[in-house]
Design an enzyme around this catalytic site. Structure first.
Site: not given
Length: 290
Positions: A170, A227, A259
């Site tokens: 991330c 995502d 995600h």
């Protein structure tokens, strides 16, 4: 330089909390789900037997002793080293477990707490507040220097400086791209759903798409087609830019993943995609000298 805990306890009150699960539906800046503790979600737990592990502190160029989690196989090195970069939620148990997974594959792994100057995400209840009060105040240059300090510490403490890699998740995925453009000694990087583009600011002057020509190590990018914060068009643009610049890079886009599909402590976790990505990470490091 290794610093004792007593030298920096005043900088970061308390150790990172245990792994927690996250529930919620809102996404903030393409990062992650809102932070809420929950029960009943299975997590991967990697045993530390046969490993040497601990909390350390490494003095950064600005003189701050940066807390880090360090783990490596028992026995004589030098071991190939992988720097592990956290999500926006900090140096929590999931990141530590990732380090232990790497150590089980023969690596020395170091995960620095790169937010410690700005605050402790575990004490904040929402993603927007974490972004506003901590993440937005973290300069990219500070993170690069902290990672440099970790790499130097590793080389002096059982790591092989000729076999250095980085991976991040991330927020840390974006940092992995940046570090591949920063450190000429890096052999390879693996970026898990790291943001590729964005607005420039004093803290984040450039993003991965701005740094393609500066990349000094091959990068594997692992992304989810669903995502909501990182469009596939950004991944396609990065792939095209790498090809045009003659840079080595590969991408895997998982059609059904969103995600944070590797984060086994969150509802976004997808076991099949996470396992496949992990196999690709290990193969990428070994194919590129880490």
């Amino acid at each position: 330089m290794l610093v004792k805990d007593s030298d920096f306890d005043s900088l970061v009150p308390g150790l990172p909390l245990s792994r927690r699960t996250f529930v919620g539906a809102s996404l903030a800046a393409g990062f992650a789900l809102s932070v809420r503790p929950a029960l009943g979600q299975s997590v991967i737990q990697t045993a530390a037997d046969g490993l040497v592990a601990g909390d350390i502190a490494i003095k950064a160029p600005d003189g701050v002793p940066v807390k880090a989690y360090w783990v490596q196989p028992a026995g004589k090195g030098p071991f190939p080293t992988v720097l592990v970069v956290q999500e926006i939620f900090g140096l929590h148990e999931y990141i530590r477990d990732v380090c232990r997974r790497l150590a089980r594959q023969g690596y020395q792994a170091i995960a620095p707490n790169v937010f410690q100057r700005q605050g402790d995400p575990s004490r904040i209840a929402s993603v927007p507040e974490i972004l506003a009060t901590i993440v937005s105040r973290v300069p990219d240059v500070q993170v690069m220097h902290d990672l440099d300090a970790c790499a130097e510490w590793a080389a002096a403490n059982g790591g092989d400086p000729a076999r250095l890699g980085i991976t991040g998740f991330c927020w840390g995925g974006r940092i992995s791209w940046l570090y591949a453009a920063h450190n000429p000694k890096l052999k390879a990087a693996v970026a898990w759903y790291g943001r590729l583009s964005g607005a420039s600011s004093e803290m984040t002057p450039k993003h991965p798409l701005d740094l393609v020509s500066a990349l000094q190590a091959p990068v594997l990018g692992l992304y989810g087609a669903k995502d909501q914060g990182i469009p596939v068009s950004d991944v396609d643009a990065m792939r095209e830019a790498l090809t045009a610049a003659g840079k080595k890079g590969e991408f895997m886009i998982y059609p059904e993943a969103g995600h944070a599909f590797h984060a086994d402590y969150r509802p976004s976790y997808r076991a099949e995609e996470a396992a496949d990505g992990w196999k690709r990470l290990l193969a990428w490091f070994r194919a590129n000298g880490v």
